[in-house]
Motif scaffolding. Structure first.
Motif, PDB file in Angstrom:
ATOM      1  N   TYR A 138       0.807  -1.230   0.000  1.00  0.00           N
ATOM      2  CA  TYR A 138       0.000   0.000   0.000  1.00  0.00           C
ATOM      3  C   TYR A 138       0.841   1.282   0.000  1.00  0.00           C
ATOM      4  CZ  TYR A 138      -3.947  -3.017   1.516  1.00  0.00           C
ATOM      5  OH  TYR A 138      -4.905  -3.985   1.628  1.00  0.00           O
ATOM      6  N   LEU A 139       2.137   1.186  -0.250  1.00  0.00           N
ATOM      7  CA  LEU A 139       3.010   2.360  -0.173  1.00  0.00           C
ATOM      8  C   LEU A 139       3.243   3.044  -1.515  1.00  0.00           C
ATOM      9  CD1 LEU A 139       5.655   1.066   2.390  1.00  0.00           C
ATOM     10  CD2 LEU A 139       3.662   2.542   2.808  1.00  0.00           C
ATOM     11  N   GLY A 140       2.767   2.462  -2.581  1.00  0.00           N
ATOM     12  CA  GLY A 140       2.937   3.050  -3.905  1.00  0.00           C
ATOM     13  C   GLY A 140       1.916   2.481  -4.865  1.00  0.00           C
ATOM     14  N   HIS A 141       1.973   2.945  -6.095  1.00  0.00           N
ATOM     15  CA  HIS A 141       1.087   2.428  -7.135  1.00  0.00           C
ATOM     16  C   HIS A 141       1.719   1.203  -7.788  1.00  0.00           C
ATOM     17  CE1 HIS A 141      -0.431   6.738  -7.137  1.00  0.00           C
ATOM     18  NE2 HIS A 141      -1.462   6.008  -6.770  1.00  0.00           N
ATOM     19  N   SER A 142       0.891   0.255  -8.194  1.00  0.00           N
ATOM     20  CA  SER A 142       1.381  -0.969  -8.842  1.00  0.00           C
ATOM     21  C   SER A 142       1.704  -0.743 -10.314  1.00  0.00           C
ATOM     22  CB  SER A 142       0.340  -2.081  -8.729  1.00  0.00           C
ATOM     23  OG  SER A 142      -0.760  -1.809  -9.605  1.00  0.00           O
ATOM     24  N   GLY A 143       1.211   0.331 -10.876  1.00  0.00           N
ATOM     25  CA  GLY A 143       1.364   0.594 -12.310  1.00  0.00           C
ATOM     26  C   GLY A 143       0.072   0.357 -13.076  1.00  0.00           C
ATOM     27  N   LYS A 144      -0.905  -0.308 -12.448  1.00  0.00           N
ATOM     28  CA  LYS A 144      -2.205  -0.517 -13.091  1.00  0.00           C
ATOM     29  C   LYS A 144      -3.130   0.642 -12.721  1.00  0.00           C
ATOM     30  CE  LYS A 144      -2.092  -5.543 -12.710  1.00  0.00           C
ATOM     31  NZ  LYS A 144      -2.762  -6.686 -12.068  1.00  0.00           N
ATOM     32  N   TYR A 145      -3.779   1.211 -13.725  1.00  0.00           N
ATOM     33  CA  TYR A 145      -4.741   2.268 -13.442  1.00  0.00           C
ATOM     34  C   TYR A 145      -5.780   2.324 -14.550  1.00  0.00           C
ATOM     35  CZ  TYR A 145      -2.590   5.297 -16.933  1.00  0.00           C
ATOM     36  OH  TYR A 145      -2.143   5.817 -18.111  1.00  0.00           O
ATOM     37  N   TRP A 146      -6.908   2.942 -14.214  1.00  0.00           N
ATOM     38  CA  TRP A 146      -8.001   3.099 -15.170  1.00  0.00           C
ATOM     39  C   TRP A 146      -8.478   4.537 -15.121  1.00  0.00           C
ATOM     40  CZ3 TRP A 146      -7.415  -0.664 -11.535  1.00  0.00           C
ATOM     41  CH2 TRP A 146      -7.174  -1.949 -12.009  1.00  0.00           C
ATOM     42  N   ARG A 147      -8.867   5.053 -16.274  1.00  0.00           N
ATOM     43  CA  ARG A 147      -9.467   6.386 -16.387  1.00  0.00           C
ATOM     44  C   ARG A 147     -10.969   6.179 -16.532  1.00  0.00           C
ATOM     45  NH1 ARG A 147      -8.245   8.637 -21.149  1.00  0.00           N
ATOM     46  NH2 ARG A 147      -8.419  10.783 -20.411  1.00  0.00           N
ATOM     47  N   VAL A 148     -11.743   6.773 -15.621  1.00  0.00           N
ATOM     48  CA  VAL A 148     -13.202   6.640 -15.672  1.00  0.00           C
ATOM     49  C   VAL A 148     -13.838   8.030 -15.601  1.00  0.00           C
ATOM     50  CG1 VAL A 148     -13.167   4.298 -14.710  1.00  0.00           C
ATOM     51  CG2 VAL A 148     -13.392   6.252 -13.175  1.00  0.00           C
ATOM     52  N   PHE A 149     -15.075   8.117 -15.993  1.00  0.00           N
ATOM     53  CA  PHE A 149     -15.800   9.394 -16.030  1.00  0.00           C
ATOM     54  C   PHE A 149     -14.998  10.450 -16.812  1.00  0.00           C
ATOM     55  CE2 PHE A 149     -17.005   7.408 -11.900  1.00  0.00           C
ATOM     56  CZ  PHE A 149     -18.310   7.084 -12.224  1.00  0.00           C
ATOM     57  N   VAL A 150     -14.450  10.035 -17.929  1.00  0.00           N
ATOM     58  CA  VAL A 150     -13.620  10.910 -18.757  1.00  0.00           C
ATOM     59  C   VAL A 150     -14.447  12.098 -19.249  1.00  0.00           C
ATOM     60  CG1 VAL A 150     -12.226  11.046 -20.857  1.00  0.00           C
ATOM     61  CG2 VAL A 150     -12.155   8.981 -19.432  1.00  0.00           C
ATOM     62  N   GLY A 151     -13.931  13.297 -19.045  1.00  0.00           N
ATOM     63  CA  GLY A 151     -14.605  14.518 -19.488  1.00  0.00           C
ATOM     64  C   GLY A 151     -15.789  14.943 -18.629  1.00  0.00           C
ATOM     65  N   ARG A 152     -15.985  14.324 -17.457  1.00  0.00           N
ATOM     66  CA  ARG A 152     -17.157  14.622 -16.620  1.00  0.00           C
ATOM     67  C   ARG A 152     -16.881  15.675 -15.543  1.00  0.00           C
ATOM     68  NH1 ARG A 152     -21.232  15.069 -16.810  1.00  0.00           N
ATOM     69  NH2 ARG A 152     -22.236  13.860 -15.195  1.00  0.00           N
ATOM     70  N   PHE A 153     -15.631  16.058 -15.333  1.00  0.00           N
ATOM     71  CA  PHE A 153     -15.261  17.096 -14.358  1.00  0.00           C
ATOM     72  C   PHE A 153     -15.892  16.832 -12.995  1.00  0.00           C
ATOM     73  CE2 PHE A 153     -14.328  18.933 -18.414  1.00  0.00           C
ATOM     74  CZ  PHE A 153     -13.102  19.537 -18.196  1.00  0.00           C
ATOM     75  N   MET A 154     -15.336  15.826 -12.329  1.00  0.00           N
ATOM     76  CA  MET A 154     -15.803  15.436 -10.998  1.00  0.00           C
ATOM     77  C   MET A 154     -14.636  15.434 -10.020  1.00  0.00           C
ATOM     78  SD  MET A 154     -18.660  12.503 -11.302  1.00  0.00           S
ATOM     79  CE  MET A 154     -18.418  11.548 -12.779  1.00  0.00           C
ATOM     80  N   GLU A 155     -14.984  15.562  -8.758  1.00  0.00           N
ATOM     81  CA  GLU A 155     -14.007  15.464  -7.680  1.00  0.00           C
ATOM     82  C   GLU A 155     -14.692  14.834  -6.470  1.00  0.00           C
ATOM     83  OE1 GLU A 155     -12.726  19.459  -6.881  1.00  0.00           O
ATOM     84  OE2 GLU A 155     -14.666  20.088  -6.138  1.00  0.00           O
ATOM     85  N   ALA A 156     -13.959  14.704  -5.385  1.00  0.00           N
ATOM     86  CA  ALA A 156     -14.481  14.163  -4.121  1.00  0.00           C
ATOM     87  C   ALA A 156     -15.072  12.768  -4.293  1.00  0.00           C
ATOM     88  CB  ALA A 156     -15.511  15.124  -3.524  1.00  0.00           C
ATOM     89  N   PRO A 157     -14.305  11.834  -4.896  1.00  0.00           N
ATOM     90  CA  PRO A 157     -14.844  10.490  -5.100  1.00  0.00           C
ATOM     91  C   PRO A 157     -14.952   9.704  -3.796  1.00  0.00           C
ATOM     92  CG  PRO A 157     -12.539  10.534  -5.712  1.00  0.00           C
ATOM     93  CD  PRO A 157     -12.924  11.951  -5.373  1.00  0.00           C
ATOM     94  N   SER A 158     -16.054   9.012  -3.645  1.00  0.00           N
ATOM     95  CA  SER A 158     -16.264   8.067  -2.550  1.00  0.00           C
ATOM     96  C   SER A 158     -16.755   6.779  -3.180  1.00  0.00           C
ATOM     97  CB  SER A 158     -17.310   8.595  -1.569  1.00  0.00           C
ATOM     98  OG  SER A 158     -16.861   9.782  -0.963  1.00  0.00           O
ATOM     99  N   VAL A 159     -16.132   5.664  -2.830  1.00  0.00           N
ATOM    100  CA  VAL A 159     -16.475   4.386  -3.438  1.00  0.00           C
ATOM    101  C   VAL A 159     -16.719   3.361  -2.342  1.00  0.00           C
ATOM    102  CG1 VAL A 159     -15.609   2.507  -4.902  1.00  0.00           C
ATOM    103  CG2 VAL A 159     -15.148   4.877  -5.523  1.00  0.00           C
ATOM    104  N   PHE A 160     -17.727   2.527  -2.545  1.00  0.00           N
ATOM    105  CA  PHE A 160     -17.997   1.434  -1.624  1.00  0.00           C
ATOM    106  C   PHE A 160     -18.621   0.284  -2.408  1.00  0.00           C
ATOM    107  CE2 PHE A 160     -21.715   4.086  -1.690  1.00  0.00           C
ATOM    108  CZ  PHE A 160     -22.812   3.255  -1.502  1.00  0.00           C
ATOM    109  N   LYS A 161     -18.667  -0.884  -1.768  1.00  0.00           N
ATOM    110  CA  LYS A 161     -19.170  -2.074  -2.440  1.00  0.00           C
ATOM    111  C   LYS A 161     -20.330  -2.653  -1.649  1.00  0.00           C
ATOM    112  CE  LYS A 161     -17.407  -6.282  -4.624  1.00  0.00           C
ATOM    113  NZ  LYS A 161     -16.195  -7.110  -4.792  1.00  0.00           N
ATOM    114  N   ARG A 162     -21.387  -2.999  -2.370  1.00  0.00           N
ATOM    115  CA  ARG A 162     -22.584  -3.586  -1.757  1.00  0.00           C
ATOM    116  C   ARG A 162     -23.166  -4.599  -2.727  1.00  0.00           C
ATOM    117  NH1 ARG A 162     -28.231  -2.426  -2.375  1.00  0.00           N
ATOM    118  NH2 ARG A 162     -29.393  -2.996  -0.515  1.00  0.00           N
ATOM    119  N   GLY A 163     -23.416  -5.795  -2.243  1.00  0.00           N
ATOM    120  CA  GLY A 163     -24.061  -6.813  -3.068  1.00  0.00           C
ATOM    121  C   GLY A 163     -23.311  -7.136  -4.345  1.00  0.00           C
ATOM    122  N   GLY A 164     -21.986  -7.104  -4.303  1.00  0.00           N
ATOM    123  CA  GLY A 164     -21.184  -7.426  -5.473  1.00  0.00           C
ATOM    124  C   GLY A 164     -21.048  -6.305  -6.483  1.00  0.00           C
ATOM    125  N   LYS A 165     -21.648  -5.160  -6.204  1.00  0.00           N
ATOM    126  CA  LYS A 165     -21.548  -4.002  -7.099  1.00  0.00           C
ATOM    127  C   LYS A 165     -20.773  -2.885  -6.407  1.00  0.00           C
ATOM    128  CE  LYS A 165     -25.626  -4.794  -9.906  1.00  0.00           C
ATOM    129  NZ  LYS A 165     -24.944  -5.103 -11.132  1.00  0.00           N
TER     130      LYS A 165
END
Length: 167
Positions: free
Chosen positions: A32-59
């Motif tokens: 957990y001290l650095g990035h593994s090199g894998k990353y994804w770009r999501v919500f491209v062009g949507r101009f968002m901040e303050a992301p909060s993510v959680f998992k429920r029921g496999g989603k």
């Protein structure tokens, strides 16, 4: 930005990037001290901040904010079968008075309630531009309706709410 740890122990750094136009999800190294090199770009062009993510029921669920500086705006929500997407936007999860300003807050984290299945707390920052040291937080129970996140203002509540309100 936020950190999300999945059920398999893998952790991810999730942050707005590219002048806030895109959310990045970067896998962390095993320590957990650095990035593994894998990353994804999501919500491209949507101009968002303050992301909060959680998992429920496999989603995976996302709550974020538009980019309006210190001024609160309507929250945004989304769901995905995989953390890297594709994400389906669900709109503003807030309902009722002050929903257009996310109850005068911006998402900061979604906290699972220990010992209660599928129970989560929305934590929101309340910014006070004229007196930044006086910033506050709001906590609200996260509800679900037809697979969508629902946040309703409550003046008072406690964790027994989750015993009475099964999502």
């Amino acid at each position: 930005m936020t950190i999300f740890q999945d059920e398999d122990g893998k952790a991810y750094h999730i942050f707005s990037s590219e002048a806030n136009s895109t959310i990045h999800i970067s896998e962390l190294s095993d320590d957990y001290l650095g990035h593994s090199g894998k990353y994804w770009r999501v919500f491209v062009g949507r101009f968002m901040e303050a992301p909060s993510v959680f998992k429920r029921g496999g989603k995976y669920y996302f709550i974020g904010s538009g980019c309006t500086g210190w001024a609160p705006n309507a929250a945004r929500s989304a769901v995905a079968d995989h953390l890297w997407g594709p994400w389906t936007e669900l709109g503003n999860p807030c309902v009722g008075d002050d929903s257009a300003t996310t109850f005068h807050s911006q998402s900061t984290y979604v906290l699972p309630v220990v010992g209660k299945k599928d129970a989560f707390n929305y934590l929101g920052d309340r910014w006070t531009p004229d007196n930044a040291i006086d910033g506050r937080y709001i906590w609200l129970p996260v509800n679900f309706q037809d697979g969508k996140i629902v946040l309703k203002w409550m003046d008072n509540w406690d964790l027994s709410y989750f015993d009475k309100n099964k999502n």
